[in-house]
Scaffold this motif. Structure first.
Motif, PDB file in Angstrom:
ATOM      1  N   GLY A  40      14.054  14.702  10.599  1.00 19.26           N
ATOM      2  CA  GLY A  40      14.664  13.501  10.814  1.00 19.26           C
ATOM      3  C   GLY A  40      13.531  12.248  10.337  1.00 19.26           C
ATOM      4  O   GLY A  40      13.551  11.176  10.907  1.00 19.26           O
ATOM      5  N   VAL A  41      12.750  12.609   9.567  1.00 18.16           N
ATOM      6  CA  VAL A  41      11.798  11.717   8.805  1.00 18.16           C
ATOM      7  C   VAL A  41      12.229  11.012   7.995  1.00 18.16           C
ATOM      8  O   VAL A  41      12.772  11.442   7.009  1.00 18.16           O
ATOM      9  CB  VAL A  41      10.211  12.302   8.493  1.00 18.16           C
ATOM     10  N   THR A  42      12.131   9.420   7.860  1.00 13.60           N
ATOM     11  CA  THR A  42      12.668   8.682   6.608  1.00 13.60           C
ATOM     12  C   THR A  42      11.300   8.754   5.742  1.00 13.60           C
ATOM     13  O   THR A  42      10.210   8.420   5.947  1.00 13.60           O
ATOM     14  CB  THR A  42      12.981   7.279   7.132  1.00 13.60           C
ATOM     15  N   VAL A  43      11.969   9.014   4.444  1.00 17.51           N
ATOM     16  CA  VAL A  43      10.714   9.216   3.425  1.00 17.51           C
ATOM     17  C   VAL A  43      11.070   8.169   2.460  1.00 17.51           C
ATOM     18  O   VAL A  43      12.129   7.853   1.785  1.00 17.51           O
ATOM     19  CB  VAL A  43      10.972  10.518   2.645  1.00 17.51           C
ATOM     20  N   ALA A  44      10.048   7.364   2.093  1.00 18.27           N
ATOM     21  CA  ALA A  44      10.139   6.265   0.855  1.00 18.27           C
ATOM     22  C   ALA A  44       8.826   6.596  -0.118  1.00 18.27           C
ATOM     23  O   ALA A  44       7.909   7.458   0.287  1.00 18.27           O
ATOM     24  CB  ALA A  44       9.754   4.986   1.463  1.00 18.27           C
ATOM     25  N   VAL A  45       9.025   5.966  -1.199  1.00 16.04           N
ATOM     26  CA  VAL A  45       8.132   6.310  -2.129  1.00 16.04           C
ATOM     27  C   VAL A  45       7.567   4.877  -2.561  1.00 16.04           C
ATOM     28  O   VAL A  45       8.412   4.148  -2.945  1.00 16.04           O
ATOM     29  CB  VAL A  45       8.753   7.133  -3.645  1.00 16.04           C
ATOM     30  N   ALA A  46       6.300   4.863  -2.949  1.00 19.25           N
ATOM     31  CA  ALA A  46       5.517   3.693  -3.474  1.00 19.25           C
ATOM     32  C   ALA A  46       4.681   4.151  -4.632  1.00 19.25           C
ATOM     33  O   ALA A  46       3.680   4.768  -4.380  1.00 19.25           O
ATOM     34  CB  ALA A  46       4.642   2.885  -2.250  1.00 19.25           C
ATOM     35  N   THR A  47       4.946   3.669  -5.753  1.00 18.27           N
ATOM     36  CA  THR A  47       4.364   4.003  -7.003  1.00 18.27           C
ATOM     37  C   THR A  47       3.996   2.881  -8.115  1.00 18.27           C
ATOM     38  O   THR A  47       4.656   2.246  -8.085  1.00 18.27           O
ATOM     39  CB  THR A  47       5.187   5.029  -7.596  1.00 18.27           C
ATOM     40  N   ASN A  48       2.511   3.027  -8.350  1.00 21.07           N
ATOM     41  CA  ASN A  48       2.290   2.057  -9.685  1.00 21.07           C
ATOM     42  C   ASN A  48       3.110   2.522 -10.954  1.00 21.07           C
ATOM     43  O   ASN A  48       2.635   3.797 -11.177  1.00 21.07           O
ATOM     44  CB  ASN A  48       0.858   1.850  -9.616  1.00 21.07           C
ATOM     45  N   GLN A  49       3.497   1.929 -11.672  1.00 20.96           N
ATOM     46  CA  GLN A  49       4.257   2.153 -12.856  1.00 20.96           C
ATOM     47  C   GLN A  49       3.893   1.305 -13.969  1.00 20.96           C
ATOM     48  O   GLN A  49       4.663   0.554 -14.509  1.00 20.96           O
ATOM     49  CB  GLN A  49       5.696   2.323 -12.774  1.00 20.96           C
ATOM     50  N   SER A  50       2.676   1.128 -14.428  1.00 16.31           N
ATOM     51  CA  SER A  50       2.311   0.351 -15.424  1.00 16.31           C
ATOM     52  C   SER A  50       2.503   0.519 -16.778  1.00 16.31           C
ATOM     53  O   SER A  50       2.299  -0.046 -17.766  1.00 16.31           O
ATOM     54  CB  SER A  50       0.600   0.192 -15.249  1.00 16.31           C
ATOM     55  N   ALA A  51       3.106   1.975 -17.052  1.00 16.18           N
ATOM     56  CA  ALA A  51       3.521   2.420 -18.313  1.00 16.18           C
ATOM     57  C   ALA A  51       4.637   1.145 -18.877  1.00 16.18           C
ATOM     58  O   ALA A  51       4.722   1.103 -20.121  1.00 16.18           O
ATOM     59  CB  ALA A  51       4.143   3.590 -18.316  1.00 16.18           C
ATOM     60  N   ILE A  52       5.138   0.680 -17.843  1.00 14.10           N
ATOM     61  CA  ILE A  52       6.207  -0.386 -18.399  1.00 14.10           C
ATOM     62  C   ILE A  52       5.576  -1.779 -19.068  1.00 14.10           C
ATOM     63  O   ILE A  52       5.995  -2.011 -19.992  1.00 14.10           O
ATOM     64  CB  ILE A  52       7.070  -1.051 -17.117  1.00 14.10           C
ATOM     65  N   ALA A  53       4.677  -2.279 -18.156  1.00 12.73           N
ATOM     66  CA  ALA A  53       3.896  -3.393 -18.780  1.00 12.73           C
ATOM     67  C   ALA A  53       3.050  -3.260 -19.979  1.00 12.73           C
ATOM     68  O   ALA A  53       2.857  -3.912 -20.955  1.00 12.73           O
ATOM     69  CB  ALA A  53       2.751  -3.885 -17.878  1.00 12.73           C
ATOM     70  N   HIS A  88       3.608  -3.932 -13.129  1.00 12.26           N
ATOM     71  CA  HIS A  88       2.641  -4.560 -13.713  1.00 12.26           C
ATOM     72  C   HIS A  88       1.383  -3.681 -14.066  1.00 12.26           C
ATOM     73  O   HIS A  88       1.164  -2.637 -13.365  1.00 12.26           O
ATOM     74  CB  HIS A  88       2.223  -5.751 -12.633  1.00 12.26           C
ATOM     75  N   ALA A  89       0.666  -4.467 -15.110  1.00 10.57           N
ATOM     76  CA  ALA A  89      -0.465  -3.675 -15.531  1.00 10.57           C
ATOM     77  C   ALA A  89      -1.664  -4.387 -14.512  1.00 10.57           C
ATOM     78  O   ALA A  89      -1.526  -5.008 -13.898  1.00 10.57           O
ATOM     79  CB  ALA A  89      -0.951  -4.295 -16.869  1.00 10.57           C
ATOM     80  N   PRO A  90      -2.671  -3.363 -14.599  1.00 11.44           N
ATOM     81  CA  PRO A  90      -3.684  -3.634 -13.640  1.00 11.44           C
ATOM     82  C   PRO A  90      -4.248  -5.058 -14.172  1.00 11.44           C
ATOM     83  O   PRO A  90      -4.369  -5.223 -15.443  1.00 11.44           O
ATOM     84  CB  PRO A  90      -4.683  -2.732 -13.828  1.00 11.44           C
ATOM     85  N   GLY A  91      -4.693  -5.810 -13.238  1.00  9.38           N
ATOM     86  CA  GLY A  91      -5.301  -7.267 -13.801  1.00  9.38           C
ATOM     87  C   GLY A  91      -4.296  -8.419 -13.862  1.00  9.38           C
ATOM     88  O   GLY A  91      -4.734  -9.330 -14.223  1.00  9.38           O
ATOM     89  N   GLU A  92      -3.167  -8.023 -13.704  1.00  6.97           N
ATOM     90  CA  GLU A  92      -2.055  -8.795 -13.827  1.00  6.97           C
ATOM     91  C   GLU A  92      -2.042 -10.161 -12.492  1.00  6.97           C
ATOM     92  O   GLU A  92      -1.240 -11.119 -12.487  1.00  6.97           O
ATOM     93  CB  GLU A  92      -0.620  -8.390 -14.044  1.00  6.97           C
ATOM     94  N   GLY A  93      -2.750  -9.437 -11.548  1.00  5.09           N
ATOM     95  CA  GLY A  93      -2.818 -10.185 -10.306  1.00  5.09           C
ATOM     96  C   GLY A  93      -1.610 -10.301  -9.340  1.00  5.09           C
ATOM     97  O   GLY A  93      -1.288 -10.941  -8.479  1.00  5.09           O
TER      98      GLY A  93
END
Length: 177
Positions: A40-53, A88-93
């Motif tokens: 019964g646990v709701t699962v979500a994913v939070a991920t940095n994907q700077s490969a796009i930037a 976003h890339a690191p440093g983009e703010g």
């Protein structure tokens, strides 16, 4: 429950995961998510994907990776409610790149998962810092960058739970509830 993606659910790469062909789940991780769903646990994913930037892939590639994740989860009886990602890339703010809290706030808005004391499982210091910033409960896994993160944990985080992988973390957290 909130999960990081690369290094937690799937193998990570210093060259980034840029296509569905490169995406490979860590053994037991998909089944662990299905166990959470069954409890019964709701699962979500939070991920940095700077490969796009960085120009290494595009939104279609990331969407194909996430479709692969969802399809493979479905095959074992699991699912995630939301996959929130920062392109976003690191440093983009931006406000979404962990350790900032934008992705976690987006997950709360889209799912209703209360962030207060919600377990957030990650393999990096930025995952732990993001969890702490919103009052969530940081949990570290040793997969991905986790072993290195564990070696360099600040004293203030010495008491956080650490597990070998997502499967062990889910077993431990479900046993506590």
């Amino acid at each position: 429950m909130i999960l990081d993606r690369d290094g937690v659910i799937n193998y990570d790469s210093a060259e980034y995961i840029k296509s569905a062909r490169e995406w490979e789940p860590i053994p037991g991780s998909l089944e662990a998510i299905a166990r959470l769903n069954n409890a019964g646990v709701t699962v979500a994913v939070a991920t940095n994907q700077s490969a796009i930037a960085r120009g290494l892939c595009d939104l279609d590639d990331i969407n194909a990776i996430h479709q692969m994740l969802r399809s493979r989860l479905n095959a074992v009886g699991g699912h995630v409610e939301v996959i929130a990602f920062c392109q976003h890339a690191p440093g983009e703010g931006c406000e979404c790149r962990k350790p900032k809290t934008g992705l976690l706030r987006e997950i709360r808005r889209r799912t209703g998962i209360p962030l207060d004391d919600a377990p957030m499982i990650g393999d990096s210091q930025r995952d732990l810092d993001a969890a702490i910033s919103v009052g969530a409960r940081p949990v570290l896994v040793r997969t991905g960058k986790g072993e290195d993160t564990e070696r360099h944990l600040p004293v203030a985080l010495a008491e956080i739970p650490v597990f070998d992988d997502l499967a062990a973390a889910v077993d431990g957290l479900l046993a506590q509830s």
